[in-house]
Design an enzyme around this catalytic site. Structure first.
Site, short mmCIF file in Angstrom:
data_model
loop_
_atom_site.label_atom_id
_atom_site.label_comp_id
_atom_site.label_asym_id
_atom_site.label_seq_id
_atom_site.Cartn_x
_atom_site.Cartn_y
_atom_site.Cartn_z
N ASP A 233 0.84 -1.18 0.00
CA ASP A 233 0.00 0.00 0.00
C ASP A 233 0.88 1.25 0.00
OD1 ASP A 233 -2.75 1.11 0.36
OD2 ASP A 233 -1.87 1.90 2.20
N GLU A 269 1.68 -0.34 -5.17
CA GLU A 269 0.65 0.65 -5.46
C GLU A 269 1.32 2.00 -5.62
OE1 GLU A 269 -3.38 2.68 -3.61
OE2 GLU A 269 -1.74 2.11 -2.29
#
Length: 271
Positions: A233, A269
């Protein structure tokens, strides 16, 4: 930070925001655990395969064929009905949205809301008891069941911030142990937190101690649960230094060069 299992979920309490308060009664406790490492295997995933991203809780919470006591847990993913469904639609790997211990953002409880997706971590290794009450062994057994069907397992992990939020946030783990080391601060302003993540704090992933914690967390999931890869993330924070993002940062290099991690599936990401 190195706990691999805790006795209850993290929850907000007024004492977590008060200077000088004893918070021992409201804090989860680490459960000392030993694991017999698995035999390391190559990742079970071929380039170009179909990855199914899923929220562990919602994926099986209402499934009529899954026993009620298993619904919404990691163990439910190993149920024959779930495995048959994943095989039927041609899944090559499941990507589990965060299952490590998290806490609600502090504005949610007063609104009667909660964080359902888990992107607000406190522990990097400890599995959230609400999703994985059986701890690492539950995850390991589920991974084995998925592997037996030819399905790999990728964990979505959050190393870019912690649920301790901004400067007015709670004291839960890294902030209480070593705030100056664990988080990024403007030069000469130790009382200010850099907020590159939009969540109130940014983990200093380039610090040697924090880097070791990240690498040890990844190795823990590979060696003790058989995980095939990871999705990161806000991944650029992993390569952020005092001078900005560095694609050759020591932390990113450590992931690629570590003998346990070098062949894992790594998904970043952008941010």
């Amino acid at each position: 930070p190195y706990a691999t299992q805790i006795d209850r979920p993290f929850r907000h309490d007024p004492s977590l925001y008060a200077f000088g308060e004893d918070t021992g009664a409201v804090m989860p406790k680490a459960i000392l655990s030993e694991y017999e490492p698995l035999k390391r295997q190559p990742p079970l995933f071929a380039e170009g395969g179909l990855i199914y991203e899923l929220s562990v809780k919602s994926f099986t919470r209402l499934h009529p064929q899954v026993p009620e006591e298993l619904r919404g847990t990691v163990a439910a993913l190993a149920h024959p009905a779930i495995l048959a469904h994943l095989k039927k639609i041609g899944v090559d790997a499941v990507e589990l949205m965060p299952i490590t211990a998290w806490i609600d953002e502090r504005h949610l409880p007063p609104l009667g809301l909660s964080n359902a997706w888990g992107y607000n971590p406190v522990g990097f290794m400890a599995l959230d008891p609400r999703l994985c009450p059986g701890g690492v062994r539950e995850l390991r057994d589920t991974v084995a069941a998925l592997h037996a069907q030819g399905i790999g397992v990728i964990l979505d992990l959050v190393f870019n911030h912690t649920g301790e939020s901004d400067i007015d946030g709670s004291i839960l783990s890294l902030r209480g142990l070593d705030n100056l080391t664990a988080f990024r601060h403007p030069p000469g302003e130790p009382g200010v937190l850099i907020n590159d993540t939009g969540t109130g704090n940014t983990v200093a992933c380039d610090h040697p101690y924090v880097r070791q914690l990240i690498i040890d967390s990844l190795k823990h999931f590979v060696l003790n649960a058989g995980i095939d890869g990871f999705r990161f993330d806000l991944a650029p924070v992993l390569g952020r230094t005092a001078d900005g993002f560095d694609m050759a940062s020591a932390t990113l290099e450590a992931m690629h060069s570590d003998p346990v991690l070098h062949d894992r599936v790594l998904i970043a990401e952008p941010w």
